[in-house]
Design a protein around this motif. Structure first.
Motif, PDB file in Angstrom:
ATOM      1  N   ILE A   9       0.863  -1.200   0.000  1.00  0.00           N
ATOM      2  CA  ILE A   9       0.000   0.000   0.000  1.00  0.00           C
ATOM      3  C   ILE A   9       0.897   1.248   0.000  1.00  0.00           C
ATOM      4  CG2 ILE A   9      -1.738   1.291   1.351  1.00  0.00           C
ATOM      5  CD1 ILE A   9      -2.719  -1.541   2.306  1.00  0.00           C
ATOM      6  N   VAL A  62      -3.906   1.146  12.330  1.00  0.00           N
ATOM      7  CA  VAL A  62      -4.470   0.318  11.252  1.00  0.00           C
ATOM      8  C   VAL A  62      -4.201  -1.153  11.565  1.00  0.00           C
ATOM      9  CG1 VAL A  62      -4.521  -0.147   8.764  1.00  0.00           C
ATOM     10  CG2 VAL A  62      -4.109   2.175   9.591  1.00  0.00           C
ATOM     11  N   GLY A  64      -6.916  -4.343  13.271  1.00  0.00           N
ATOM     12  CA  GLY A  64      -7.649  -4.617  14.523  1.00  0.00           C
ATOM     13  C   GLY A  64      -7.334  -5.985  15.096  1.00  0.00           C
ATOM     14  N   GLY A  65      -6.123  -6.500  14.804  1.00  0.00           N
ATOM     15  CA  GLY A  65      -5.668  -7.740  15.449  1.00  0.00           C
ATOM     16  C   GLY A  65      -5.226  -7.402  16.874  1.00  0.00           C
ATOM     17  N   PRO A  66      -4.664  -8.383  17.591  1.00  0.00           N
ATOM     18  CA  PRO A  66      -4.267  -8.115  18.972  1.00  0.00           C
ATOM     19  C   PRO A  66      -3.255  -6.974  19.123  1.00  0.00           C
ATOM     20  CG  PRO A  66      -4.142 -10.458  18.481  1.00  0.00           C
ATOM     21  CD  PRO A  66      -4.443  -9.789  17.196  1.00  0.00           C
ATOM     22  N   GLU A 104      -4.290  -3.846  21.467  1.00  0.00           N
ATOM     23  CA  GLU A 104      -3.534  -3.605  22.710  1.00  0.00           C
ATOM     24  C   GLU A 104      -2.879  -2.227  22.683  1.00  0.00           C
ATOM     25  OE1 GLU A 104      -0.913  -6.969  23.427  1.00  0.00           O
ATOM     26  OE2 GLU A 104      -2.521  -7.881  24.597  1.00  0.00           O
ATOM     27  N   GLU A 159     -10.051  -1.311  10.708  1.00  0.00           N
ATOM     28  CA  GLU A 159      -9.937  -2.756  10.465  1.00  0.00           C
ATOM     29  C   GLU A 159     -10.709  -3.122   9.192  1.00  0.00           C
ATOM     30  OE1 GLU A 159      -8.422  -5.683  11.613  1.00  0.00           O
ATOM     31  OE2 GLU A 159      -9.638  -6.516  10.005  1.00  0.00           O
ATOM     32  N   THR A 210     -13.280  -1.409   6.803  1.00  0.00           N
ATOM     33  CA  THR A 210     -12.625  -0.230   6.230  1.00  0.00           C
ATOM     34  C   THR A 210     -11.201  -0.605   5.856  1.00  0.00           C
ATOM     35  OG1 THR A 210     -13.959   1.132   7.688  1.00  0.00           O
ATOM     36  CG2 THR A 210     -12.061   2.208   6.684  1.00  0.00           C
ATOM     37  N   MET A 211     -10.914  -0.535   4.576  1.00  0.00           N
ATOM     38  CA  MET A 211      -9.610  -0.996   4.077  1.00  0.00           C
ATOM     39  C   MET A 211      -8.762   0.218   3.688  1.00  0.00           C
ATOM     40  SD  MET A 211      -7.917  -3.754   2.810  1.00  0.00           S
ATOM     41  CE  MET A 211      -8.880  -5.029   2.038  1.00  0.00           C
ATOM     42  N   VAL A 212      -7.596   0.330   4.322  1.00  0.00           N
ATOM     43  CA  VAL A 212      -6.720   1.460   3.982  1.00  0.00           C
ATOM     44  C   VAL A 212      -6.127   1.223   2.594  1.00  0.00           C
ATOM     45  CG1 VAL A 212      -4.584   2.659   4.599  1.00  0.00           C
ATOM     46  CG2 VAL A 212      -6.221   2.024   6.373  1.00  0.00           C
ATOM     47  N   TRP A 224       0.960   1.098  12.168  1.00  0.00           N
ATOM     48  CA  TRP A 224       0.531   0.089  11.192  1.00  0.00           C
ATOM     49  C   TRP A 224       0.720  -1.298  11.796  1.00  0.00           C
ATOM     50  CZ3 TRP A 224      -1.895   1.182   6.726  1.00  0.00           C
ATOM     51  CH2 TRP A 224      -2.077   0.129   5.816  1.00  0.00           C
ATOM     52  N   THR A 277      -0.783  -4.603  10.639  1.00  0.00           N
ATOM     53  CA  THR A 277      -1.632  -5.479   9.816  1.00  0.00           C
ATOM     54  C   THR A 277      -1.032  -6.884   9.631  1.00  0.00           C
ATOM     55  OG1 THR A 277      -0.643  -4.668   7.789  1.00  0.00           O
ATOM     56  CG2 THR A 277      -2.620  -3.520   8.548  1.00  0.00           C
ATOM     57  N   GLY A 278      -0.241  -7.316  10.590  1.00  0.00           N
ATOM     58  CA  GLY A 278       0.234  -8.699  10.557  1.00  0.00           C
ATOM     59  C   GLY A 278       1.586  -8.880   9.884  1.00  0.00           C
ATOM     60  N   LEU A 319      -4.861 -14.112  25.235  1.00  0.00           N
ATOM     61  CA  LEU A 319      -5.085 -13.002  26.169  1.00  0.00           C
ATOM     62  C   LEU A 319      -4.790 -11.697  25.443  1.00  0.00           C
ATOM     63  CD1 LEU A 319      -2.976 -14.309  29.174  1.00  0.00           C
ATOM     64  CD2 LEU A 319      -5.401 -13.797  29.300  1.00  0.00           C
TER      65      LEU A 319
HETATM   66  P1  NAI Z   1      -3.077  -9.845  12.732  1.00  0.00           P
HETATM   67  O1  NAI Z   1      -2.714 -10.528  11.484  1.00  0.00           O
HETATM   68  O2  NAI Z   1      -3.590 -10.640  13.864  1.00  0.00           O
HETATM   69  O3  NAI Z   1      -4.149  -8.703  12.438  1.00  0.00           O
HETATM   70  C1  NAI Z   1      -3.964  -7.748  11.417  1.00  0.00           C
HETATM   71  C2  NAI Z   1      -5.300  -7.146  11.066  1.00  0.00           C
HETATM   72  O4  NAI Z   1      -5.085  -6.103  10.121  1.00  0.00           O
HETATM   73  C3  NAI Z   1      -6.250  -8.142  10.430  1.00  0.00           C
HETATM   74  O5  NAI Z   1      -7.416  -8.234  11.207  1.00  0.00           O
HETATM   75  C4  NAI Z   1      -6.504  -7.575   9.034  1.00  0.00           C
HETATM   76  O6  NAI Z   1      -7.830  -7.743   8.614  1.00  0.00           O
HETATM   77  C5  NAI Z   1      -6.171  -6.108   9.217  1.00  0.00           C
HETATM   78  N1  NAI Z   1      -5.760  -5.445   7.961  1.00  0.00           N
HETATM   79  C6  NAI Z   1      -4.906  -5.919   7.025  1.00  0.00           C
HETATM   80  N2  NAI Z   1      -4.758  -5.013   6.014  1.00  0.00           N
HETATM   81  C7  NAI Z   1      -5.542  -3.970   6.322  1.00  0.00           C
HETATM   82  C8  NAI Z   1      -5.813  -2.720   5.674  1.00  0.00           C
HETATM   83  N3  NAI Z   1      -5.248  -2.373   4.518  1.00  0.00           N
HETATM   84  N4  NAI Z   1      -6.671  -1.864   6.252  1.00  0.00           N
HETATM   85  C9  NAI Z   1      -7.260  -2.173   7.434  1.00  0.00           C
HETATM   86  N5  NAI Z   1      -7.034  -3.331   8.097  1.00  0.00           N
HETATM   87  C10 NAI Z   1      -6.180  -4.216   7.564  1.00  0.00           C
HETATM   88  O7  NAI Z   1      -1.757  -9.009  13.152  1.00  0.00           O
HETATM   89  P2  NAI Z   1      -1.187  -8.627  14.571  1.00  0.00           P
HETATM   90  O8  NAI Z   1      -2.206  -8.037  15.441  1.00  0.00           O
HETATM   91  O9  NAI Z   1       0.039  -7.832  14.306  1.00  0.00           O
HETATM   92  O10 NAI Z   1      -0.739 -10.027  15.176  1.00  0.00           O
HETATM   93  C11 NAI Z   1       0.249 -10.832  14.551  1.00  0.00           C
HETATM   94  C12 NAI Z   1       0.338 -12.168  15.275  1.00  0.00           C
HETATM   95  O11 NAI Z   1       0.803 -11.964  16.605  1.00  0.00           O
HETATM   96  C13 NAI Z   1      -1.028 -12.848  15.390  1.00  0.00           C
HETATM   97  O12 NAI Z   1      -0.874 -14.228  15.266  1.00  0.00           O
HETATM   98  C14 NAI Z   1      -1.465 -12.523  16.805  1.00  0.00           C
HETATM   99  O13 NAI Z   1      -2.300 -13.517  17.345  1.00  0.00           O
HETATM  100  C15 NAI Z   1      -0.136 -12.432  17.545  1.00  0.00           C
HETATM  101  N6  NAI Z   1      -0.281 -11.481  18.650  1.00  0.00           N
HETATM  102  C16 NAI Z   1      -0.895 -11.942  19.785  1.00  0.00           C
HETATM  103  C17 NAI Z   1      -1.113 -11.077  20.827  1.00  0.00           C
HETATM  104  C18 NAI Z   1      -1.819 -11.595  22.028  1.00  0.00           C
HETATM  105  O14 NAI Z   1      -2.090 -12.778  22.110  1.00  0.00           O
HETATM  106  N7  NAI Z   1      -2.134 -10.749  22.992  1.00  0.00           N
HETATM  107  C19 NAI Z   1      -0.684  -9.667  20.799  1.00  0.00           C
HETATM  108  C20 NAI Z   1      -0.098  -9.284  19.522  1.00  0.00           C
HETATM  109  C21 NAI Z   1       0.091 -10.176  18.507  1.00  0.00           C
END
Ligand code: NAI
Ligand code: FAD
Length: 508
Positions: free
Chosen positions: A163, A212, A214-216, A220, A250, A282-284, A315, A317-318, A444
């Motif tokens: 992006i 951007v 809405g993952g964990p 957080e 998200e 909502t997709m950035v 940012w 987004t995984g 958690l």
């Molecule tokens: P994620 O992959 O879990 O979430 C990323 C989110 O970004 C997705 O919901 C996706 O739909 C959204 N997204 C992607 N492109 C987008 C766009 N252009 N516009 C808007 N939204 C968009 O990534 P995250 O949160 O970084 O986590 C990575 C890994 O680390 C996961 O497996 C997660 O479970 C783990 N983790 C666990 C935590 C916990 O257990 N407390 C805390 C942080 C991470």
């Protein structure tokens, strides 16, 4: 009164016991036992990375059985679950970093560490090319490290999906440097917004923090940010505090997609109370230096473009593949259909490769990319390698005994045969190591205002809970998981310090 006396005695004993235990741990850390000498005849085991997977392996590995070499551009282990707390200064960054040299020194067998990035892996020559990318370079900056066995635990990179403007304008939240940058930028936005004669629209932009994803990670961070403003900024700079806004964007219909439905609803309603606006579906699409452009999918199927002016953009987004992993996959024909990382078998062996294993976020074993999975994989590999070393030792012993049986006259053949049988039984037991099986302990996440959500596995079922009690559970669970006593004490101290004196808002 007797009951009271007993309770008092038990409390006294448990407090005393805790202090003795902590004292013993500190003494052991400061006075490690001498290491056994290096044995060049042992196999060379090269471990790439100092993250959850690699360090869990190292901690449980009997290092005297191998020549262990650890290679990573990061000379410390990072306890990522508490990283969002570093962005606001609730926890100081050094409290969640553990020097890899201390871990290496605590091992019985010597471990060599090179602070370097693995730039490529030659699977035919069994060589890893490494590069020193640090600020201070010596005459040698690139070299080769041969291996007999290789473990790839290099984690993943931040996904941006190509992006435009993301890399140039956003902060990520994966490494210590990212958290420090965010902490600095938050205060920069606040101080700039408080600058004399700042126009109202500019104050609103500067104090608009956009997250951007809405993952964990995103959830957080948004929660920590809101706490920071409510607990500290509002008190110290009240004139601008009401203009502060947090927006979470998200692409999917809800945040925290991996959590149960009731916890998703609980998180969304808590965010509403905390005045964190959530924009789902909502997709950035584009990012500039001052605004995020996104496309909203409306219930009637139409799309609308909206612009979010921002002061700070985070940012989250995984994950995506690191170039090293992408190149390695491209060099192995059996990996051609794998997209999200190195495809491994049930023993975490990289499919199509010889003597290479992979753990954590860079491996595809059918589980989510989490610390929980990575550490269990690391522990499994340690067991596997410890067993392999014992197997080799036993096989050698069986061979020696068998030859003494055939060749040396006068040996008591009944005794030797018994010894052989004994060794063979042990060998069979060791060889029966079961494939890797992930045991999910639960998920958690902290959601702000001293509330957390937890999906915890309980007797083959799942217990979902959210609120303040879950927050205390979250804190104690993570505190117990922090790898060393030193870090545990530092984290406790940071929590106490922030509670008593507030967060340190000075901008370094
Ligand atoms: P994620 O992959 O879990 O979430 C990323 C989110 O970004 C997705 O919901 C996706 O739909 C959204 N997204 C992607 N492109 C987008 C766009 N252009 N516009 C808007 N939204 C968009 O990534 P995250 O949160 O970084 O986590 C990575 C890994 O680390 C996961 O497996 C997660 O479970 C783990 N983790 C666990 C935590 C916990 O257990 N407390 C805390 C942080 C991470
Ligand atoms: P990492 O821990 O990322 O480690 C990778 C290592 O490889 C690093 O040392 C890196 O420096 C090194 N490296 C990189 N490139 C190279 C190279 N070319 N050569 C050699 N070494 C290299 N998971 C949970 O289960 N619970 C949580 O609460 C949780 N919270 C999180 C919070 C945040 C903010 C983030 C970002 C993640 C969180 N996670 C959580 C996910 C978890 O951190 C990852 O799944 C985990 O770190 C993966 O471990 P890993 O060993 O694969 O990689």
């Amino acid at each position: 009164r007797t009951a009271f006396r007993w309770i008092w005695r038990l409390t006294y004993l448990s407090v005393l016991g805790t202090f003795v235990y902590i004292g013993y741990e500190i003494y052991q850390d400061r006075n490690p036992e001498p290491q056994v000498p290096r044995d060049p005849s042992k196999k060379t085991l090269v471990i790439l990375g100092t993250g959850w997977g690699s360090v869990s392996l190292l901690k449980k590995l009997d290092t005297e059985n191998y020549n262990v070499i650890v290679i990573s551009p990061r000379n410390y282990f990072l306890f990522t679950p508490l990283l969002p707390s570093c962005t606001t200064g609730l926890i100081e960054h050094r409290s969640i970093m553990e020097p890899i040299r201390s871990i290496c020194r605590s091992k019985k067998g010597p471990v060599t560490f090179y602070e370097a990035e693995a730039s490529s892996i030659d699977t035919n020559r069994k060589i890893v090319k490494i590069r020193d990318n640090s600020d201070i370079r010596g005459d040698t900056t690139e070299t080769e490290v041969p291996y007999d066995m290789l473990v790839v635990g290099v984690g993943a990179e931040n996904a941006t999906f190509g992006i435009p403007g993301v890399r140039e304008n956003s902060c990520f939240l994966k490494e210590i440097g990212d958290a420090q940058q965010i902490r600095k930028k938050i205060m920069d936005c606040v101080e700039t917004a408080a600058f004399k004669d700042q126009p109202a629209a500019e104050i609103d932009r500067l104090l608009h923090m956009v997250v951007v994803g809405g993952g964990p990670t995103g959830v957080e961070f948004a929660g920590e940010l809101r706490d920071f403003f409510e607990d500290d900024i509002r008190k110290l700079i009240p004139d601008i505090a009401d203009r502060f806004r947090v927006t979470l964007i998200e692409a999917l219909p809800n945040v925290l997609p991996s959590f149960s439905k009731q916890l998703i609803e609980y998180t969304e309603s808590t965010f509403k109370e905390e005045e964190i606006s959530i924009h789902t579906k909502t997709m950035v699409k584009k990012v500039t230096d001052k605004a995020v452009e996104a496309e909203v999918s409306k219930p009637d199927g139409t799309k609308e473009r909206i612009v979010f002016p921002y002061g700070l953009l985070v940012w989250a987004t995984g994950n995506t593949l690191r170039p090293l992993v992408r190149d390695l996959m491209a060099s192995i024909p059996a990996q051609k259909d794998s997209r999200r990382g190195l495809a491994v078998n049930e023993y975490l062996v990289v499919q199509g490769a010889r003597d290479i294993w992979a753990v954590g976020d860079c491996a595809v074993a059918g589980y989510a990319p989490t610390a929980q999975v990575a550490s269990q994989e690391g522990n499994f590999l340690a067991r596997l390698f410890n067993n392999m070393a014992k197997t080799a030792e036993l096989e050698e012993r069986i061979q020696t005994l068998s030859s003494s049986l055939n060749l040396k006259p006068g040996v008591n053949s009944a005794d030797v045969s018994r010894e052989i049988e004994d060794a063979e039984r042990k060998l069979q037991r060791i060889k029966d190591i079961k494939p890797f099986h992930y045991s999910h302990q639960g998920s958690l996440a902290y959601i702000g205002s001293e509330k957390a959500v937890a999906d915890v596995s309980w007797f083959n079922g799942n217990v979902a809970s959210g609120g303040t009690m879950t927050y205390y559970f979250w804190r104690s669970a993570y505190l117990s998981m922090v790898f060393s006593t030193r870090n545990r004490l530092l984290v406790l101290n940071d929590w106490l310090k922030s509670k008593l004196f507030g967060r340190d808002i000075s901008r370094e």
